[in-house]
Design a protein around this motif. Structure first.
Motif, PDB file in Angstrom:
ATOM      1  N   GLU B 455       0.836  -1.209   0.000  1.00 48.59           N
ATOM      2  CA  GLU B 455       0.000   0.000   0.000  1.00 48.59           C
ATOM      3  C   GLU B 455       0.863   1.247   0.000  1.00 48.59           C
ATOM      4  N   ARG B 456       1.879   1.207   0.835  1.00 51.12           N
ATOM      5  CA  ARG B 456       2.737   2.388   0.946  1.00 51.12           C
ATOM      6  C   ARG B 456       3.461   2.653  -0.368  1.00 51.12           C
ATOM      7  N   GLU B 457       3.930   1.593  -0.998  1.00 50.24           N
ATOM      8  CA  GLU B 457       4.642   1.730  -2.263  1.00 50.24           C
ATOM      9  C   GLU B 457       3.782   2.469  -3.290  1.00 50.24           C
ATOM     10  N   ALA B 458       2.520   2.056  -3.399  1.00 51.52           N
ATOM     11  CA  ALA B 458       1.622   2.675  -4.371  1.00 51.52           C
ATOM     12  C   ALA B 458       1.392   4.142  -4.021  1.00 51.52           C
ATOM     13  N   ALA B 459       1.200   4.406  -2.733  1.00 49.25           N
ATOM     14  CA  ALA B 459       0.934   5.779  -2.304  1.00 49.25           C
ATOM     15  C   ALA B 459       2.122   6.691  -2.616  1.00 49.25           C
ATOM     16  N   TYR B 460       3.330   6.205  -2.316  1.00 53.06           N
ATOM     17  CA  TYR B 460       4.509   7.047  -2.548  1.00 53.06           C
ATOM     18  C   TYR B 460       4.791   7.239  -4.042  1.00 53.06           C
ATOM     19  N   ALA B 461       4.429   6.231  -4.852  1.00 53.23           N
ATOM     20  CA  ALA B 461       4.620   6.374  -6.296  1.00 53.23           C
ATOM     21  C   ALA B 461       3.770   7.536  -6.801  1.00 53.23           C
ATOM     22  N   GLU B 462       2.545   7.612  -6.302  1.00 57.18           N
ATOM     23  CA  GLU B 462       1.626   8.679  -6.712  1.00 57.18           C
ATOM     24  C   GLU B 462       2.173  10.048  -6.264  1.00 57.18           C
ATOM     25  N   ILE B 463       2.629  10.084  -5.027  1.00 54.68           N
ATOM     26  CA  ILE B 463       3.172  11.342  -4.493  1.00 54.68           C
ATOM     27  C   ILE B 463       4.360  11.820  -5.327  1.00 54.68           C
ATOM     28  N   GLN B 464       5.260  10.900  -5.642  1.00 54.34           N
ATOM     29  CA  GLN B 464       6.454  11.288  -6.395  1.00 54.34           C
ATOM     30  C   GLN B 464       6.092  11.837  -7.767  1.00 54.34           C
ATOM     31  N   LYS B 465       5.137  11.160  -8.404  1.00 54.29           N
ATOM     32  CA  LYS B 465       4.728  11.597  -9.737  1.00 54.29           C
ATOM     33  C   LYS B 465       4.216  13.038  -9.691  1.00 54.29           C
ATOM     34  N   GLU B 466       3.403  13.305  -8.692  1.00 57.40           N
ATOM     35  CA  GLU B 466       2.762  14.614  -8.611  1.00 57.40           C
ATOM     36  C   GLU B 466       3.769  15.716  -8.246  1.00 57.40           C
ATOM     37  N   ILE B 467       4.588  15.443  -7.255  1.00 54.31           N
ATOM     38  CA  ILE B 467       5.456  16.497  -6.735  1.00 54.31           C
ATOM     39  C   ILE B 467       6.562  16.854  -7.737  1.00 54.31           C
ATOM     40  N   VAL B 468       6.990  15.883  -8.514  1.00 57.49           N
ATOM     41  CA  VAL B 468       8.062  16.151  -9.467  1.00 57.49           C
ATOM     42  C   VAL B 468       7.588  17.142 -10.539  1.00 57.49           C
ATOM     43  N   ASP B 469       6.297  17.144 -10.848  1.00 59.43           N
ATOM     44  CA  ASP B 469       5.780  18.129 -11.794  1.00 59.43           C
ATOM     45  C   ASP B 469       5.735  19.539 -11.203  1.00 59.43           C
ATOM     46  N   ASP B 470       5.549  19.618  -9.886  1.00 59.51           N
ATOM     47  CA  ASP B 470       5.471  20.937  -9.236  1.00 59.51           C
ATOM     48  C   ASP B 470       6.841  21.586  -9.020  1.00 59.51           C
ATOM     49  N   VAL B 471       7.899  20.766  -8.976  1.00 55.80           N
ATOM     50  CA  VAL B 471       9.257  21.259  -8.725  1.00 55.80           C
ATOM     51  C   VAL B 471       9.320  22.260  -7.559  1.00 55.80           C
ATOM     52  N   PRO B 472       8.905  21.886  -6.369  1.00 50.71           N
ATOM     53  CA  PRO B 472       9.028  22.826  -5.250  1.00 50.71           C
ATOM     54  C   PRO B 472      10.497  23.123  -4.942  1.00 50.71           C
ATOM     55  N   VAL B 473      11.354  22.166  -5.215  1.00 48.55           N
ATOM     56  CA  VAL B 473      12.796  22.367  -5.070  1.00 48.55           C
ATOM     57  C   VAL B 473      13.446  21.774  -6.320  1.00 48.55           C
ATOM     58  N   ALA B 474      14.709  22.157  -6.576  1.00 51.95           N
ATOM     59  CA  ALA B 474      15.419  21.578  -7.722  1.00 51.95           C
ATOM     60  C   ALA B 474      16.261  20.416  -7.228  1.00 51.95           C
ATOM     61  N   TRP B 475      15.783  19.187  -7.503  1.00 52.03           N
ATOM     62  CA  TRP B 475      16.529  18.014  -7.038  1.00 52.03           C
ATOM     63  C   TRP B 475      17.807  17.890  -7.840  1.00 52.03           C
ATOM     64  N   MET B 476      18.907  17.718  -7.146  1.00 49.28           N
ATOM     65  CA  MET B 476      20.200  17.705  -7.819  1.00 49.28           C
ATOM     66  C   MET B 476      20.782  16.304  -7.917  1.00 49.28           C
ATOM     67  N   GLN B 477      21.070  15.709  -6.777  1.00 42.24           N
ATOM     68  CA  GLN B 477      21.879  14.497  -6.844  1.00 42.24           C
ATOM     69  C   GLN B 477      21.734  13.681  -5.576  1.00 42.24           C
ATOM     70  N   GLU B 478      21.716  12.355  -5.765  1.00 39.91           N
ATOM     71  CA  GLU B 478      21.838  11.463  -4.616  1.00 39.91           C
ATOM     72  C   GLU B 478      23.318  11.387  -4.320  1.00 39.91           C
ATOM     73  N   LEU B 479      23.698  11.873  -3.149  1.00 40.68           N
ATOM     74  CA  LEU B 479      25.126  11.948  -2.840  1.00 40.68           C
ATOM     75  C   LEU B 479      25.619  10.619  -2.287  1.00 40.68           C
ATOM     76  N   THR B 480      26.819  10.255  -2.696  1.00 39.30           N
ATOM     77  CA  THR B 480      27.496   9.206  -1.936  1.00 39.30           C
ATOM     78  C   THR B 480      28.842   9.800  -1.596  1.00 39.30           C
ATOM     79  N   PHE B 481      29.227   9.646  -0.372  1.00 38.22           N
ATOM     80  CA  PHE B 481      30.520  10.155   0.050  1.00 38.22           C
ATOM     81  C   PHE B 481      31.449   8.952   0.177  1.00 38.22           C
ATOM     82  N   PRO B 482      32.338   8.761  -0.788  1.00 42.99           N
ATOM     83  CA  PRO B 482      33.173   7.561  -0.753  1.00 42.99           C
ATOM     84  C   PRO B 482      34.047   7.517   0.503  1.00 42.99           C
ATOM     85  N   THR B 483      34.157   6.330   1.061  1.00 47.14           N
ATOM     86  CA  THR B 483      35.056   6.106   2.181  1.00 47.14           C
ATOM     87  C   THR B 483      36.370   5.583   1.628  1.00 47.14           C
TER      88      THR B 483
END
Lengths: 325, 510
Positions: B455-483
């Motif tokens: 249930e949660r998976e479906a709900a979050y998929a819907e949320i992501q679809k909607e919010i990405v069209d609104d662009v409230p923030v500019a998503w840049m990058q998933e960071l990984t900080f190498p060790t």
């Protein structure tokens, strides 16, 4: 005036000056944007109003500025520098922990640069115009003009990374648990690069100053008289020229001495030297008000103290100064 | 009854671990304190993660593993969490660890001191200890991510016998932290190092292997690289050196690099776009910003290829990520079109970089360059850490870089940046951009309290679809900080929080 009277009069003025400096610093630091509660909360990666309110209350930031000032000044008068809420320790303790490392570093740099600077300056003046003079003045110019930061990094690259002769950072070998003489040697090794880096600039300044001053004094009539009396060059240089030429160097040395506390932020940062300059810098970035104010105050006290010492040294080097006033 | 049970035997030797040795790890900046219940910033978690423990640990798939709890059960209705604790656990001062410590920590201590956990504890009705080795959390309503709240930085268990009835923040014991973890606090030379030593009475047989761990405070990034080169330190945790130094260090003999160990935190970087005023208040402008940026280039050049271009608010390494969203590729023409449509008049916008080193500065410069190519007049407005906090928390910016940890679940680490109830002036860790979408807020709230993952998976998929069209923030990058670490150090990064609890299992091959 006797030296004692001078010291008393200067010290009493110094106390008022310090108080004024403390109050001025207080307003300056509170005028900077950002407050310690938000920084501390921000570092936690999450914060709600309750947390920020709690922190403000702990820091005493919820009170009007004049109340905070009053508390601060009342503390200062009782020689209480306040409490660092960020580090959870009294400021005086934090400063006392870091002060020895800074004094060791800056005093070493101070002595090294004063001795080398005067020695090279005198040597260059004695050989004015000759190739050795050119080499010395060129080097002085180089050290005068090179940014400290770059110099430090190069020193580390050459002596630590390439040759592996000297440790590149730190105060002593961590975890080695040296004691006694072995520890002294260990600390001395760690001291070489930062002290040289910090000292080279002033070495250059003293050298140029000593050289110019020596040359100037050597043209004066009493030097000619001394020569006419048949005194040897070495004696003239030491007893007649140097003694008169040294005053401007003392003035500058007084200035450098004023920076003995807190004047080594950059060197301490590059060499991870656990001194007070870094404490100040880090506290500034975190707006840890009490700690910054404490370091500022201790630095100011040192500047004033060294000014007084410089004045006394003047009187010893040139007794005419005391007689005139 | 849903049961999660993982035998502790899973951690049994694969290769022959060798005991002994010391590990030197860089920590920067110096932590303000080591009492993990009071301070949870990055450096504190890194060091105190060896001293304190929580009920669970999480592997790189975010599956819970035993820690102070040896087993646990979640009732079918998702309302009751029952933990069985390990026996024979002792605090570093020799006192016995019991369920009372857990109840005190979660219900009393952390409720007062831990803002992030407090948000999760709002779902909790009661915390009880029916017997000394059992703890029961009862929830008011189902809260899907609750099983992820038992991580060490989120719910560190603190000793009741030391803190009960005291002023927590000013307790003198904070200077000499007492935990149950694999290492004990020995000494902290301020400005130089923190020394931890092996906990000989650790309740997991054979662990830890190391005799001691030194956390070295080295303030300058170049000096940290030198410290690693000269062999003074063995481990550079993510973010210790500037990114362009990484390839050089990685090429040295016997040096290993890993991007693992950030799955739980899953830091996602974006630029807050001020939704309230200025050009950034216009949705078309915000979309134009997304199309204008060449984020692949930025990842490859500014971040030296480390990390992943973000597609939306949820990082791809965490649960409930969906890629079924509008993809903003590098399309300057599209950006110009959108700007023309909205009638952008060239009004200047400011970019506030994160004051965390050169890499961030250069990132802002790359953005500025891309924006100017489509005709957006952007200026960089730099600041120090305190100034950055002030400007962002007082909403005094147009575009501001930030990154946030996701803590393994959208309800813990993502929704806080987007829902209208989190618009609060004065704190930089909530909805700073001022995005208001009440319909979506309801979906975020509902998704948090659904019982099954499907249930949660479906709900979050819907949320992501909607919010990405609104662009409230500019998503840049998933960071990984190498060790970066020496290859003779084994099993350093084995869980989703990387070296924060790495020394527990690490061993050095001689």
């Amino acid at each position: 005036m006797t030296i004692f009277a001078v010291v008393v009069s200067r010290l009493s003025k110094a106390i008022l000056t310090l108080l004024a400096i403390a109050i001025l610093n207080f307003f300056l630091i509170h005028a900077a944007p950002g407050d310690p509660a938000v920084v501390l909360a921000g570092e936690a990666g999450a914060a709600d109003e309750q947390m920020i309110e709690q922190l403000r209350e702990r820091f005493g930031l919820d009170q009007p500025l004049y109340v905070q000032l009053g508390k601060y000044v009342a503390g200062i008068v009782q020689l209480d520098l306040g409490y660092s809420f960020r580090q959870g320790a009294p400021v005086a303790e934090l400063i006392a922990d870091r002060l020895p490392a800074t004094l060791l570093l800056t005093l070493t740099a101070f002595v090294v640069s004063l001795v080398l600077g005067i020695a090279f300056g005198v040597a260059a003046a004695a050989r004015v115009g000759k190739p050795s003079d050119t080499v010395l003045t060129t080097m002085a110019l180089l050290f005068y003009a090179t940014p400290l930061y770059w110099l430090a990094l190069m020193a580390v690259l050459v002596f630590s990374v390439w040759f592996g002769w000297l440790p590149g950072f730190g105060y002593e070998t961590v975890g080695a648990n040296y004691t006694g003489f072995a520890r002294v040697i260990d600390i001395a090794k760690h001291l070489i690069l930062p002290a040289l880096t910090l000292g080279l600039f002033f070495t250059a300044v003293y050298m140029r100053m000593a050289r110019a001053s020596m040359l100037e004094v050597s043209q004066l009539d009493f030097v000619k008289t001394a020569k006419a009396k048949g005194l040897s060059d070495a004696v003239i240089r030491r007893r007649h020229i140097l003694r008169n030429a040294i005053l401007p160097v003392v003035t500058l040395a007084g200035l450098q001495a004023g920076q003995l506390v807190g004047g080594a932020v950059l060197t301490e940062t590059v060499f991870a030297w656990p001194g007070i300059g870094r404490l100040m810098f880090e506290s500034l970035a975190a707006r840890d008000y009490n700690t910054i104010l404490g370091v500022f105050l201790v630095s100011a006290a040192m500047v004033i103290l060294f000014n007084i010492v410089t004045d006394i040294v003047y009187r010893i080097v040139d007794p005419r100064i005391g007689a005139r006033s | 009854m849903t049961t999660f049970l993982i035998a502790a035997a899973l951690a049994s030797p694969v290769a022959a671990q060798e005991a002994g040795g010391r590990l030197d790890i860089v920590v920067q900046p110096e932590p303000p304190g080591l009492m993990l219940g009071l301070v949870q910033n990055g450096p504190t978690q890194l060091v105190a993660g060896d001293i304190y423990e929580s009920l669970l640990r999480y592997d790189s798939e975010l599956t819970p593993m035993p820690s102070l709890a040896k087993s646990w059960e979640i009732s079918d209705d998702g309302l009751t969490y029952t933990f069985k604790l390990n026996e024979g656990v002792k605090w570093h001062d020799g006192e016995d660890f019991t369920a009372d410590d857990v109840v005190f920590s979660a219900d009393v201590f952390l409720r007062e001191t831990h803002a992030r956990l407090r948000a999760s504890l709002a779902y909790v009705k009661s915390i009880t200890a029916p017997d000394p080795m059992t703890v029961v959390f009862k929830l008011k309503e189902p809260f899907g991510p609750f099983i992820n709240a038992f991580e060490n930085g989120t719910m560190p268990i603190v000793p009741k016998h030391i803190y009960e009835g005291t002023d927590f923040a000013n307790n003198p014991a904070n200077a000499t932290p007492i935990g149950t973890g694999p290492f004990k606090f020995k000494e902290w030379v301020k400005g130089s190092h923190i020394h931890l030593v092996k906990n000989e009475d650790y309740y997991v047989d054979g662990l830890p292997y190391l005799d001691e761990v030194f956390y070295r405070v080295i303030p300058d990034a170049a000096a940290r690289a030198v410290a690693f080169e000269t062999g003074e330190v063995d481990v550079l945790p993510g973010g210790s050196v500037e990114n362009w130094d990484i390839p050089r260090l990685a090429e040295m003999d016997g040096v290993c690099v890993t991007e693992k160990g950030w799955e739980f935190l899953a830091p996602l970087a974006w630029m807050w776009l001020n939704n309230r005023e200025g050009p950034t208040a216009n949705e078309k402008f915000r979309q134009a910003v997304m199309y204008a940026m060449d984020r692949e280039f930025m990842r490859d050049v500014v971040w030296n290829g480390f990390g992943k271009v973000a597609t939306g608010p949820i990082a791809s390494s965490t649960n409930f990520y969906s890629d079924d969203v509008t993809i903003y590729d590098h399309n300057p023409d599209k950006a110009k079109e959108l700007l023309a449509e909205m009638g952008y008049d060239g009004e200047p916008v400011s970019i506030l970089p994160l004051p965390y080193g050169e890499t961030w500065q250069r990132w802002a410069e790359a953005v500025r360059q891309n924006l100017s190519e489509v005709g957006i007049n952007a200026e960089i407005d730099s600041s120090d850490v305190a100034g950055w906090n002030e400007k962002t928390s007082q909403w005094d910016y147009d575009m501001a870089f930030t990154y946030l940890y996701q803590y393994g679940d959208p309800a813990l680490g993502v929704s806080r940046n987007y829902t209208a109830d989190r618009i609060k002036k004065g704190s930089p860790w909530n909805n700073v951009e001022g995005y208001e979408n009440l319909a979506l807020d309801e979906k975020w709230a509902a998704a948090a309290t659904m019982v099954t993952p499907e249930e949660r998976e479906a709900a979050y998929a819907e949320i992501q679809k909607e919010i990405v069209d609104d662009v409230p923030v500019a998503w840049m990058q998933e960071l990984t900080f190498p060790t970066i670490y020496r290859c003779n150090v084994n099993d350093l990064v084995t869980t989703a929080i990387g070296i924060n609890d790495g020394p527990r299992n690490a061993w050095i091959k001689k």
